[in-house]
Write an enzyme that holds these catalytic residues in place. Sequence first.
Site: not given
Ligand code: AHR
Length: 865
Positions: A264, A466, A593-594
Amino acid sequence: MNRCWLWCLMVVFVQQTVSGKVLNRKDVPDSAYLFSYATTKNNNHDGLQFAWSRDKETWHVIGEDFSYLKSDYGPWGSEKRMITPYLYKDAKGLWHCVWSLNDKDHIFAHAASTDLINWRRQSYPMLQQGANCLRPVLQYNPDQDMYNVTYADANQKYYTVATHNFKSFSSAKEIPAASYVNSTFNIALPEGRVNGQLNRVPWAVIDRLIKYYEQRQYKITQNGEAFSQDTQRFAGLKTLEAAITVEPQKAKPISDMLVGVFFEDINYAADGGLYGELIQNRDFEYQLTDKKGRDKSWNSTHSWKLTGDNSTFTIDSVSPIHPNNSHYAVLNTQVPGAALINAGFDGIAVKAGEKYNFSVFTKQLNGHAGKLLVRLVSDKGGVLAQATINVANTQWKAQAAVLTASASATDVHLELTPQTSGRLALDMLSLFPQKTFKSRKNGMRADLAQAIADIHPRFVRFPGGCVSHGDGLANIYRWKNTIGTLEARKPQRNIWNYHQSAGLGYFEYFQFCEDIGAQPVPVVAAGVPCQNSSTGGNGQQGGIPMSEMNAYVQDILDLVEYANGDVSTTWGKKRAEAGHPKPFNLKYIGIGNEDLITDVFEERFAMIYKAMKRVHPEITVIGTVGPFFEGTDYDEGWDVATRMHVPMVDEHYYETSGWFINNQDFYDKYDRSKSKVYLGEYAAHLPGSKTNLETALAEALYLTSLERNGDVVSMSSYAPLLAREGHTQWNPDMIYFNNSEVKPTVAYYVQQLYGQNAGNQYLPSTVALSDTHTAVTKRVGISVVRDSQTQDLIVKLANLLPVAVHSNVDLKGISVANQKAVATILQGNPAGKDAKPVESTINVANKFTADLPAYSFTVIRIKTK
Ligand code: AHR
């Protein structure tokens, strides 16, 4: 060992603090009063709390500040507040809670529960009437089988909305003040007077709430277990004997994709990190909004400065190279000599004798189009490389030069000196080492890419995290903005509060995966932004409008075509134009994503998922089950996945090393007939987000349980992967770096040992330890896998104890082909950060011994017949 004692102590403590006195069985009432409330403490973040009483006079708080329901609305910090919760039990026995969120939005929140402990998804109905929504109250109207939510607003007006199902609501209508009935009580608790609702409930309800609280406290103690307590916990413990018996007859197939990486753009992982570009803000597109206006110097001129006299450096956007890249620099030179300087990312590092590709778009706006001197200058060492390029006349034109560094330095900057006077426009200034990973153009920084490749990851997740779903709708990562010529890509604000150039876009990502032999696992937004979004739409409530969802779904289908489509297809052709006619062989795609699992989410997820299944049944879709290993999003996400038969779900948990030690059975309990698991984000940490050998060993131990459950856990990735020193938004990370050094953590070596020693068959084994206390046995883990291609048997042994474990391993008839095996050991002071794997050769046979040092992780690779 000391666990029973600790547990008893805790229960006594809990009973005293929970109930004020220890209740004997005969004192237990049939029913009691339950009071529900929230306090204003902690900016209203503490959520729904309970107290109970027999007589409405003496109140017993169930856990001070202990929350049974928290608000999930909006971003952390300013939002996620629960104000004036109103708890109501309906005629069917279902508990409902409605609450106010803040004093500005026309929204209230609703959640329901059968037991006051497990709460279903939250919804945030929008209201059209009133200045805001304060003190919502819920009632049930049996005549109409309708629920009414009435609320006040800042102007002392009152409104009501009606609903059958808490999904669709009538439009709000104003009501007389007298019709607003709020049966809220004010009672005195030890901490002061609070408002809330009173319900008479069977004692069993309160008992369950107390037991739940006690259980949480017990888990907090367990999760807080740290090696620093070992001197006490294991006082007198001596070297142990272990009899390990492998059971080859019980071998089962497991995933051969278990270890991958999570990439990321966080902590400058892409720009200023893996992406090889050495110029910062090369396109002059940095914006104040990247950092929400908090840093006034974060604008189009960031990282650039002018030196010398008689010249000016301004930013213009009148006639850009491409509308997606609207800003460019204008250098107005009265008398030649002044230079425009770029500081890179904390300077630029170059190596003696290596070549660097410089490129730029130029356009002479007035004056004579002459030459531009390009130099790499070290603060200490002076000019290390230089070249001259011709400036273009009237139209934007790309120019290039190769610079060869005469010496190595880490304090270099790029210097551009027009050789004639006049107004010169410059954009897309780029400096790339020719030695990128696999010498790719627009490629990856070689040393970082190699460190990732050395894990042997089976897949690479991208672009997050994120970053995938962004901060608000406008910030959702759109893959089409990240392909094509660099000047036509659309840079944007990075959710982690910096800038994303999109230079490392989808093409570069797919190519990188291919270069390291990993499967791509792109994760796209499920039509909703990050649940903690702070811009626009207040988090999940701002899903992509349904009128735009078809186009959004098509975008995702197009991504599959871009990766896999024939060159005759629209998007396959674009891939071919980028230099890769062959498909990238995409097999997986993550949707979401979450996310906060709401109706807004589910509606959009279902659309994308169904379309993907219909058009690309060959792609394995990965759903999402929230940011934690438990809780409403986890339950609701799993529920969605189970109902829709989603093949795999993405779980996330960042927990203490104590959690990982105490939850090795997490997947043992999973239903094998449901979705498979991608443990997409995890990491162990100590208080203060610290990591060291202790946390790495906790991960190594836990990974033995992932291999054991490799029939249900298909993939896993430690997160985050990369962090630039001095620019971290998240800790811990797996690999830290600066411009010239790569600094793998101990966690990296654990991942590497698992990645390089993966198998596709799991062979169960039993371990009989000479000390059978749970505190001891749970700190010794074993996993035996076989790689059917090489026939290698791989034995992984984690010893998280302060004493050595002398093990006798019985392979139970497996024929050993080579009596020499490589044993790799990671060991040291658990508080240390420098442990590195050390290889040695050991003798192995059908029965052999292995000594596991205190605080160690050992991998033995045995050749078998
Ligand atoms: O890994 C860091 C963050 O943790 C990611 O962007 C998110 O998906 C999670 O909250």
